[in-house]
Design a protein around this motif. Structure first.
Motif, PDB file in Angstrom:
ATOM      1  N   VAL B  49      50.923  34.271  19.093  1.00 42.42           N
ATOM      2  CA  VAL B  49      50.863  33.634  20.644  1.00 42.42           C
ATOM      3  C   VAL B  49      48.777  33.458  21.538  1.00 42.42           C
ATOM      4  O   VAL B  49      48.861  34.654  20.917  1.00 42.42           O
ATOM      5  CB  VAL B  49      51.273  34.722  21.003  1.00 42.42           C
ATOM      6  N   PRO B  50      48.785  32.291  21.253  1.00 44.61           N
ATOM      7  CA  PRO B  50      47.634  32.290  21.765  1.00 44.61           C
ATOM      8  C   PRO B  50      47.686  32.819  23.218  1.00 44.61           C
ATOM      9  O   PRO B  50      48.444  32.776  24.166  1.00 44.61           O
ATOM     10  CB  PRO B  50      46.889  30.705  22.096  1.00 44.61           C
ATOM     11  N   TYR B  51      46.221  33.772  23.837  1.00 49.69           N
ATOM     12  CA  TYR B  51      46.410  34.345  25.239  1.00 49.69           C
ATOM     13  C   TYR B  51      45.231  33.877  25.788  1.00 49.69           C
ATOM     14  O   TYR B  51      43.763  34.224  25.139  1.00 49.69           O
ATOM     15  CB  TYR B  51      47.472  35.490  25.214  1.00 49.69           C
ATOM     16  N   THR B  52      45.067  33.345  27.054  1.00 49.30           N
ATOM     17  CA  THR B  52      43.621  33.666  28.076  1.00 49.30           C
ATOM     18  C   THR B  52      44.197  33.741  29.277  1.00 49.30           C
ATOM     19  O   THR B  52      44.776  33.836  29.426  1.00 49.30           O
ATOM     20  CB  THR B  52      42.569  32.674  27.246  1.00 49.30           C
ATOM     21  N   CYS B  53      42.952  33.273  30.078  1.00 46.36           N
ATOM     22  CA  CYS B  53      42.694  33.731  31.187  1.00 46.36           C
ATOM     23  C   CYS B  53      43.391  32.570  31.851  1.00 46.36           C
ATOM     24  O   CYS B  53      43.334  31.223  31.537  1.00 46.36           O
ATOM     25  CB  CYS B  53      41.237  33.889  32.156  1.00 46.36           C
ATOM     26  N   THR B  54      44.320  32.675  32.786  1.00 44.17           N
ATOM     27  CA  THR B  54      45.597  31.343  33.516  1.00 44.17           C
ATOM     28  C   THR B  54      44.128  31.377  34.985  1.00 44.17           C
ATOM     29  O   THR B  54      45.694  30.825  35.526  1.00 44.17           O
ATOM     30  CB  THR B  54      46.717  32.522  33.727  1.00 44.17           C
ATOM     31  N   GLN B  55      43.833  32.085  34.920  1.00 41.78           N
ATOM     32  CA  GLN B  55      42.886  31.459  36.319  1.00 41.78           C
ATOM     33  C   GLN B  55      43.689  31.277  37.439  1.00 41.78           C
ATOM     34  O   GLN B  55      44.010  30.736  38.664  1.00 41.78           O
ATOM     35  CB  GLN B  55      42.177  29.938  36.626  1.00 41.78           C
ATOM     36  N   CYS B  56      44.003  33.012  38.180  1.00 43.58           N
ATOM     37  CA  CYS B  56      44.735  32.833  39.246  1.00 43.58           C
ATOM     38  C   CYS B  56      43.965  32.530  40.251  1.00 43.58           C
ATOM     39  O   CYS B  56      43.436  32.522  40.457  1.00 43.58           O
ATOM     40  CB  CYS B  56      45.108  34.747  39.528  1.00 43.58           C
ATOM     41  N   ASP B  57      44.851  31.977  41.365  1.00 37.33           N
ATOM     42  CA  ASP B  57      44.441  31.358  42.646  1.00 37.33           C
ATOM     43  C   ASP B  57      44.007  33.372  43.581  1.00 37.33           C
ATOM     44  O   ASP B  57      42.974  33.517  44.049  1.00 37.33           O
ATOM     45  CB  ASP B  57      45.602  31.226  43.535  1.00 37.33           C
ATOM     46  N   GLU B  58      45.343  33.870  43.492  1.00 37.59           N
ATOM     47  CA  GLU B  58      44.213  35.094  44.031  1.00 37.59           C
ATOM     48  C   GLU B  58      43.240  35.592  43.005  1.00 37.59           C
ATOM     49  O   GLU B  58      44.368  36.730  41.898  1.00 37.59           O
ATOM     50  CB  GLU B  58      45.514  36.039  44.476  1.00 37.59           C
ATOM     51  N   ALA B  59      43.049  35.323  42.495  1.00 36.70           N
ATOM     52  CA  ALA B  59      41.555  36.503  41.646  1.00 36.70           C
ATOM     53  C   ALA B  59      41.447  37.877  41.338  1.00 36.70           C
ATOM     54  O   ALA B  59      40.136  38.068  42.412  1.00 36.70           O
ATOM     55  CB  ALA B  59      40.586  35.104  40.727  1.00 36.70           C
ATOM     56  N   TRP B  60      42.299  38.993  41.507  1.00 40.00           N
ATOM     57  CA  TRP B  60      41.594  40.381  41.133  1.00 40.00           C
ATOM     58  C   TRP B  60      40.358  40.517  40.932  1.00 40.00           C
ATOM     59  O   TRP B  60      39.667  42.109  41.106  1.00 40.00           O
ATOM     60  CB  TRP B  60      42.782  40.988  40.485  1.00 40.00           C
ATOM     61  N   CYS B  61      40.177  40.214  39.083  1.00 40.40           N
ATOM     62  CA  CYS B  61      38.910  40.516  39.214  1.00 40.40           C
ATOM     63  C   CYS B  61      37.700  40.056  40.035  1.00 40.40           C
ATOM     64  O   CYS B  61      37.081  41.001  39.798  1.00 40.40           O
ATOM     65  CB  CYS B  61      38.509  39.632  37.579  1.00 40.40           C
ATOM     66  N   ALA B  62      37.769  38.993  40.266  1.00 39.67           N
ATOM     67  CA  ALA B  62      36.300  38.193  41.534  1.00 39.67           C
ATOM     68  C   ALA B  62      37.223  39.279  42.730  1.00 39.67           C
ATOM     69  O   ALA B  62      35.999  39.963  43.377  1.00 39.67           O
ATOM     70  CB  ALA B  62      37.191  37.085  41.736  1.00 39.67           C
ATOM     71  N   GLU B  63      38.396  39.655  43.858  1.00 40.30           N
ATOM     72  CA  GLU B  63      38.318  40.727  43.911  1.00 40.30           C
ATOM     73  C   GLU B  63      37.632  42.141  44.049  1.00 40.30           C
ATOM     74  O   GLU B  63      36.485  42.484  44.887  1.00 40.30           O
ATOM     75  CB  GLU B  63      40.070  40.320  44.754  1.00 40.30           C
ATOM     76  N   ALA B  64      37.941  42.535  43.076  1.00 39.49           N
ATOM     77  CA  ALA B  64      37.558  43.499  42.031  1.00 39.49           C
ATOM     78  C   ALA B  64      36.145  43.697  42.500  1.00 39.49           C
ATOM     79  O   ALA B  64      35.127  44.840  42.674  1.00 39.49           O
ATOM     80  CB  ALA B  64      37.993  44.250  41.360  1.00 39.49           C
ATOM     81  N   CYS B  65      35.434  42.878  42.106  1.00 39.64           N
ATOM     82  CA  CYS B  65      33.651  42.959  41.595  1.00 39.64           C
ATOM     83  C   CYS B  65      32.857  43.143  42.955  1.00 39.64           C
ATOM     84  O   CYS B  65      32.714  42.449  44.020  1.00 39.64           O
ATOM     85  CB  CYS B  65      33.328  41.746  40.991  1.00 39.64           C
ATOM     86  N   PRO B  66      31.855  44.269  42.852  1.00 41.43           N
ATOM     87  CA  PRO B  66      31.729  45.121  43.689  1.00 41.43           C
ATOM     88  C   PRO B  66      29.722  44.023  44.299  1.00 41.43           C
ATOM     89  O   PRO B  66      28.934  44.212  45.534  1.00 41.43           O
ATOM     90  CB  PRO B  66      30.736  46.745  43.388  1.00 41.43           C
ATOM     91  N   THR B  67      29.227  43.128  42.254  1.00 39.34           N
ATOM     92  CA  THR B  67      28.381  42.053  43.147  1.00 39.34           C
ATOM     93  C   THR B  67      28.121  40.599  43.527  1.00 39.34           C
ATOM     94  O   THR B  67      28.148  39.815  43.558  1.00 39.34           O
ATOM     95  CB  THR B  67      27.587  42.190  41.534  1.00 39.34           C
ATOM     96  N   ASN B  68      29.791  40.491  43.622  1.00 41.47           N
ATOM     97  CA  ASN B  68      30.191  39.032  43.651  1.00 41.47           C
ATOM     98  C   ASN B  68      30.107  38.465  43.239  1.00 41.47           C
ATOM     99  O   ASN B  68      29.315  37.101  42.796  1.00 41.47           O
ATOM    100  CB  ASN B  68      29.668  38.410  45.198  1.00 41.47           C
ATOM    101  N   ALA B  69      29.863  38.944  41.303  1.00 36.87           N
ATOM    102  CA  ALA B  69      29.606  37.497  40.268  1.00 36.87           C
ATOM    103  C   ALA B  69      30.431  36.853  39.944  1.00 36.87           C
ATOM    104  O   ALA B  69      30.060  36.606  38.834  1.00 36.87           O
ATOM    105  CB  ALA B  69      28.978  38.401  39.186  1.00 36.87           C
ATOM    106  N   ILE B  70      32.145  36.839  40.518  1.00 33.48           N
ATOM    107  CA  ILE B  70      32.738  36.361  39.418  1.00 33.48           C
ATOM    108  C   ILE B  70      33.576  34.763  41.066  1.00 33.48           C
ATOM    109  O   ILE B  70      33.861  35.252  42.453  1.00 33.48           O
ATOM    110  CB  ILE B  70      34.436  36.609  39.332  1.00 33.48           C
TER     111      ILE B  70
END
Lengths: 615, 157
Positions: B49-70
């Motif tokens: 089973v291949p798996y990778t980022c599905t590029q969420c519209d509401e991207a929690w990684c970006a929301e959580a990033c304190p330096t706006n790096a995403i």
């Protein structure tokens, strides 16, 4: 580039691990993997050593392209003096372990001496240490692999290990990596066991680079397309696996049956690729679940199987009601036709056991076949076999003996001697279907003449992977020759031997040669490796490797008299099929072979040949 | 038109050509341990089973990033990590529900799939079309077509 340029030397007696530079001069002459490791072994051990003594060394080695995106480029080999044969041994394996070694930054690992107690090597990139393996000693390959990953808390570790068979010195024990890929032949696992080395566990994160990435991507993409467009590598192997051969070879009258008494097996259809893909009446499922690829392989010939849960072998054994490595052609032949057993589920169970405990299914099945013949002739009785009725065709006996041999217990320890010692022990040496102590694989040389010469002259004992003239004689690759004719086979065998020795030294898989010639390998090797690599140079490198292996064997005490076949193949004509009435014509092929090799009439490489190849 | 990676485990053989291609494109060497896409081999089950980022519209990684790096790549919709802004705090790796953004010890930054700027190497390298790059609105089209064929066969029977 391609080569990392580093080898790890592990002295098990002293408990030390030292890095040293790879001899790049030798790498230019012997390429890598099979060739380069054979050069190291030849330089470092006395070929006369007892294979199971601390003086023997065991080398795990990648090829220069191992770990790259070239199709099938995940191979590694185990090179040592073989426990089964006393000859040079080089067993090649796929799976994912080879890439991990390369990505950890090592071309090769040389194991020396013998550890005072069981250990395994843990290799995390550049950091190597020997770890106490006493709790793994006595456990299977499957349990060892799982336990090591668990203990280190890292499921991405790759493991190559031996089963109980290797610890107990079963002569055809193998080294198994990734649960069901094996460096299978010649008893390399027994050598590993003799060193008290249970496993090698690796995690590699450093990356593999090549000389000219752009040209490499072009060359590998072109070569992948050749594989995809070829009917064997593009369709036959992914769909049917090597098992596609079962019915083909049977119809050719070259399927050795019941210890080579017959050349056709009435039960072949029941143990074929077609049978694996049939829906079972009992449970509505197929034996074959899916195909699977080794690292980087765009062919994906691997079989993944599930045994019928109602079958006697697993009905009371939930631990084997799993989906695991299925039957390849050689295993299906040895466990099936060689023993006269046509129960596909029993064969699959025996195959699981071979993987779980690390035994070579070819030598195991063939040795059981020889024991069955002795049993039917009354040479051995149930007094010898722990009460097992060892008749040809007895599926339950096959399964029981597989488990006993995997653990080196009782009658299994006798089978673990291999057919040569077993048949000699009971006064019937002629019933061992072997050359240089190693059992034949799945092609009868009365029906495929070139394979007789292939077996007789193979440097690691009887083997199909040293020159697969079946490709030419049966499949017409690269061109068709008549399997029943001995004329011209000396040159054919030599050409296959040299090309295969080169392929086995690249890091890529010999199965690509159903579609690729050296002209397809050369641009890939050339774009990856320092130096200029043409098809001609690869072929010459293969010839150099072949002659080096021959020199090792001569120094170990082998002579031209060992380039022979058992009397059954030279005197008892095939009884049925296209080869009916035929014996193998080794007598006429062998002198011609020595001549085309540039060897003396006694089979010794001549001074001119040695000088020409700069040996 | 945005496109998405579409993954069909039924076609995957576990060869890891996707991981090789991904690591070469991003790291310049063949190094599956640094691949943004991973193939999982479920031992004993015969599944790859291949798996990778599905590029969420509401991207929690970006929301959580304190330096706006995403940030969002407006052409592809990919959520892309800026190495210049990433401080390696790993908060995004906690926020991501799928585990597809990960820390890279050798650089001190996080790594994730960026769709290779709209031409994903993994999809090009896959020999069995287990990974394809298709219209983001129609990642189910192939399966829908297959289901339609089955339904039609039943209707004709």
């Amino acid at each position: 580039m391609a080569w990392v340029g580093k080898l790890l030397r592990v002295n098990l007696s002293e408990g030390t691990c030292e890095s040293e530079p790879l001899n790049m001069e030798w790498a230019q002459a012997y390429l890598g993997q099979r060739g380069l490791a054979t050069k190291y072994l030849s330089e470092e051990i006395d070929p006369k050593v007892d294979p199971l003594s601390p003086e023997n060394k065991l080398i795990m080695t990648t090829g220069p392209l191992t770990g790259t995106c070239a199709s099938t480029a995940g191979r590694y080999s185990v090179v040592t003096k073989g426990a089964l044969t006393g000859a040079i041994a080089c067993s090649n394996s796929g799976g994912f372990f080879g890439n991990e070694m390369k990505n950890a930054g090592w071309d090769m690992i040389i194991f020396e001496g013998r550890s005072p107690s069981p250990v395994y090597l843990m290799l995390l990139d550049g950091v190597a240490r020997l770890v106490d393996a006493s709790k793994h000693w006595g456990t299977s390959v499957w349990d060892t692999e799982e336990a090591i990953k668990h203990d280190h808390g890292d499921p991405l570790i790759r493991v190559a290990s031996i089963g109980v068979s290797g610890e107990k010195g079963v002569k055809f024990a193998c080294v198994v990596n990734d649960m069901h890929r094996a460096a299978g032949r010649s008893g390399v696992g027994a050598v590993m066991g003799s060193k008290n080395l249970k496993a090698v566990a690796i995690r590699g994160t450093l990356g593999v680079s090549v000389k000219d990435p752009r040209r490499f991507m072009e060359a590998t993409a072109a070569a992948k397309k050749v594989l995809a467009d070829n009917p064997v590598t593009g369709q036959g192997l992914p769909a049917m696996g090597t098992q596609v051969l079962m019915n083909v070879i049977n119809e050719s009258g070259a399927l050795p049956t019941r210890n080579h008494r017959d050349v056709q097996f009435e039960g072949a259809g029941n143990i074929s690729a077609e049978a694996m893909a049939e829906v079972r009446e009992t449970d509505g499922k197929k034996n074959l679940v899916t195909n699977a690829a080794c690292f980087g392989c765009t062919i994906a010939c691997g079989r993944v199987s599930e045994i019928d849960r109602t079958h006697f072998s697993v009905a009371e054994r939930p631990e084997y009601q799993i989906i695991s490595g299925g039957l390849e052609y050689e295993a299906a032949w040895a466990l099936g036709a060689a023993t006269g057993v046509d129960d596909l589920e029993a064969l699959t169970f025996a195959n699981f056991i071979c993987n779980e405990q690390g035994i070579d299914p070819i030598s195991f099945g063939a040795t059981v076949g020889s024991a069955m013949e002795m049993f039917e002739e009354g040479v051995i009785t149930t007094d010898n076999t722990d009460g097992i009725e060892l008749n040809f065709g007895n599926a339950e006996a096959l399964c029981k003996v597989a488990e006993l041999t995997g653990k080196g217990e009782g009658f299994g320890a006798e089978i673990g001697l291999g057919s040569k010692l077993l048949c000699e022990k009971h006064g019937r040496p002629e019933l061992s279907m072997s050359v240089k102590g190693q059992e034949f694989p799945a092609y009868d040389s009365r029906g495929i003449q070139g394979m007789g010469l292939t077996y007789a002259t193979s440097n690691r004992g009887a083997c199909h992977l040293r020159s697969y003239t079946v490709a030419s004689e049966i499949l017409g690759i690269p061109e068709k020759t008549d399997p029943l004719v001995a004329d011209g086979k000396a040159g054919l065998v030599r050409a296959f031997q040299d090309a295969t020795a080169a392929v086995d030294s690249t890091g890529m898989c010999v199965f690509t040669t159903f579609a690729w010639t050296l002209e397809d390998f050369a641009p890939q090797v050339d774009a990856a490796c320092e130096g200029e690599w043409t098809a001609e140079r690869l072929l010459e490198t293969g010839e150099r490797i072949w002659n080096l292996e021959r020199q090792f064997n001569i120094a170990a005490g082998f002579t031209g008299a060992d380039d022979n076949l058992p009397p059954r193949l030279l005197k008892d004509a095939a009884k049925t099929g296209p080869a009916e009435g035929k014996i193998n014509s080794l007598e006429t092929m062998l002198p011609e072979y020595y001549e085309v090799r540039g060897w003396t009439p006694d089979g010794i490489p001549s001074n001119e040949t040695i000088a020409r190849l700069a040996l | 038109m945005q496109k998405s990676l579409s993954i069909d485990p039924n076609k995957c053989t576990g060869c890891l050509q996707c991981e090789l291609a991904c690591s070469l494109d991003n790291e310049g060497v063949f190094n599956p341990s640094k691949s943004r896409i991973k193939v999982f081999n479920f031992e004993g089950k015969g599944r790859f089973v291949p798996y990778t980022c599905t590029q969420c519209d509401e991207a929690w990684c970006a929301e959580a990033c304190p330096t706006n790096a995403i940030s969002v790549d407006r052409d592809t919709g990919a959520k892309v990590v800026s190495d210049a802004l990433c401080v390696g705090c790993k908060v995004c790796t906690i926020a991501c529900p799928f585990g597809t953004i990960n820390y890279n010890q050798s650089t001190g930054k996080v790594i994730k799939c960026d769709l290779c700027g709209g031409d994903p190497e993994c999809a090009k390298a896959c020999p069995t079309e287990a990974i394809t790059y298709v219209d983001a609105n129609w990642t189910g089209l192939d399966r829908m077509r297959a289901s339609a064929a089955v339904a039609d066969a039943a209707a004709q029977a």
